[in-house]
Write a protein that holds these residues in place. Structure first.
Motif, PDB file in Angstrom:
ATOM      1  N   ASP A  72       2.049  -2.287   9.061  1.00  0.00           N
ATOM      2  CA  ASP A  72       3.023  -1.802   8.076  1.00  0.00           C
ATOM      3  C   ASP A  72       2.325  -0.977   6.994  1.00  0.00           C
ATOM      4  O   ASP A  72       2.821   0.080   6.580  1.00  0.00           O
ATOM      5  CB  ASP A  72       3.748  -2.992   7.452  1.00  0.00           C
ATOM      6  CG  ASP A  72       4.849  -2.561   6.487  1.00  0.00           C
ATOM      7  OD1 ASP A  72       5.768  -1.849   6.928  1.00  0.00           O
ATOM      8  OD2 ASP A  72       4.769  -2.915   5.300  1.00  0.00           O
ATOM      9  N   LYS A  93       3.060   3.058   6.283  1.00  0.00           N
ATOM     10  CA  LYS A  93       3.599   3.453   4.981  1.00  0.00           C
ATOM     11  C   LYS A  93       2.677   4.403   4.230  1.00  0.00           C
ATOM     12  O   LYS A  93       3.125   5.202   3.412  1.00  0.00           O
ATOM     13  CB  LYS A  93       3.870   2.212   4.126  1.00  0.00           C
ATOM     14  CG  LYS A  93       5.086   1.413   4.566  1.00  0.00           C
ATOM     15  CD  LYS A  93       5.320   0.229   3.649  1.00  0.00           C
ATOM     16  CE  LYS A  93       6.576  -0.538   4.054  1.00  0.00           C
ATOM     17  NZ  LYS A  93       6.810  -1.730   3.183  1.00  0.00           N
ATOM     18  N   ASN A  94       1.378   4.341   4.506  1.00  0.00           N
ATOM     19  CA  ASN A  94       0.406   5.152   3.773  1.00  0.00           C
ATOM     20  C   ASN A  94      -0.155   6.303   4.597  1.00  0.00           C
ATOM     21  O   ASN A  94      -1.133   6.935   4.200  1.00  0.00           O
ATOM     22  CB  ASN A  94      -0.731   4.260   3.271  1.00  0.00           C
ATOM     23  CG  ASN A  94      -0.269   3.311   2.184  1.00  0.00           C
ATOM     24  OD1 ASN A  94      -0.205   3.665   1.016  1.00  0.00           O
ATOM     25  ND2 ASN A  94       0.066   2.080   2.580  1.00  0.00           N
TER      26      ASN A  94
END
Length: 367
Positions: free
Chosen positions: A72, A76-77
């Motif tokens: 995750d 997300k990054n």
């Protein structure tokens, strides 16, 4: 590599007792990380380094929870992941038995350039070391190498900055996850480095810059590059560990000599004295040893420098070529009374200064 595959690789790396070497053995034997978890205990115990305790640890469901959290974070990054079996993984690291299974990257990192140099040294860099580092990278810029370092104080950050000033790709190898920057004072350099290279690490977002991580990080610095350069080092230090790792990986190592009374030259002088490093006094030494050549694909042109400074030996050769025109390397050596091994280095240094040019057939002429 798809999301499911990455998930199982992350889970495998979270299993207690599984490091990079064991993980590779398991994956190579079973075909994939997912297959490792699906394999019977009897099959796994036949693998070297795998015993009952490790097999039992593979049944721990917590590793899947940890993998889900890290996956995750990566998504997300916008973190790029390099897997050791993929083509885009650093070629030289593939040949290191303890190379990381996964490398996480931010920025515009790519490992296609074969001319990759690691520059390391003391965090207490002197003015002598800083000037040498800057001049070295400036002179090497015509070969368009990638400059690798550890983003630490001292030699590391000077090398990264010099690379940026010469429009070279530079890669910082971190000893922690990509959710933070250490040291914090270097945050001001992050954006520029990510625009012209980036940062890589094997550590998860849950990892802090603990002391032991820096030693682990050093093997990546040493393993991914064609050569490791030690600018300055005290008698003991992390850069010497990196140099020893580079030697173990059969990579070239170079060290900048200094006065025997200088604290931060002791490590370099010892590397040279014990024949664990080649002497590095200029860019020409490195280019000659690595057999780098300028060619039509070189992205930066060699330009003659106005009012360039030549030492006595260079001036003698330049005056001879100005008078005689194109000449063979052997003839230049004979007429100027220099041994071949020495004149090759001098000519290369003059070429870097832009005062002579090489021609086909080992000919040289003054510009």
């Amino acid at each position: 590599m798809n999301k499911a595959e990455l998930f199982y690789i992350l889970a495998l790396l979270r299993v207690e007792g599984v490091g990079d070497i064991v993980a590779k053995k398991l994956i190579n034997h079973c075909g994939s990380a997912e297959s490792v978890f699906a394999s019977k205990a009897s099959q796994l115990k036949g693998i070297d380094g795998v015993g009952e305790v490790l097999v039992r640890n593979l049944k721990n469901k917590v590793v899947f929870e940890n993998a889900e959290l890290e996956l995750d974070f990566l998504e997300k990054n916008n973190i790029t992941v390099f897997y050791y079996q993929n083509e885009n993984y650093p070629e030289r690291l593939k040949h290191c038995v303890d190379g990381p299974v996964l490398i996480f990257a931010s920025g515009a990192v790519n490992f296609e350039n074969r001319k990759m140099l690691s520059i390391v040294g003391t965090r207490q860099i002197t003015s002598y070391g800083a000037e040498f580092c800057k001049k070295l990278i400036e002179d090497l810029a015509i070969f368009n190498p990638v400059i690798v370092s550890g983003f630490a104080y001292g030699v590391d950050i000077v090398a990264h900055q010099a690379a940026l000033e010469n429009d070279l790709q530079t890669i910082g190898v971190l000893a922690h996850g990509l959710n933070q920057i250490y040291p914090k004072s270097h945050k001001r350099y992050v954006a520029k480095i990510e625009q012209n290279g980036g940062f890589i690490t094997e550590f998860w977002s849950t990892s802090n810059p603990d002391k032991e991580n820096f030693v682990r990080r050093n093997r990546i610095v040493a393993g991914m590059s064609e050569a490791t350069i030690v600018i300055e080092s005290a008698e003991k230090g992390g850069s010497l560990i990196t140099a020893n790792m580079a030697n173990d990986y059969n990579r070239d190592v170079f060290a900048v000599p200094g006065r025997i009374s200088d604290k931060y030259s002791q490590g370099c002088n010892d590397l040279i004295k014990t024949q664990r490093a080649n002497v590095l006094t200029s860019a020409a030494d490195l280019v000659y040893s690595l057999n780098w050549e300028l060619n039509q694909t070189t992205t930066k042109a060699v330009q003659k420098q106005l009012f360039v400074s030549l030492d006595y030996e260079e001036q003698k050769i330049y005056d001879y070529l100005q008078k005689s025109g194109k000449q063979l390397l052997d003839v230049v050596a004979l007429e100027c009374d220099f041994p071949i091994f020495k004149i090759s280095s001098i000519l290369l240094n003059m070429e870097l200064k832009g005062v002579i040019r090489p021609l086909p057939g080992k000919l040289f002429e003054a510009i």
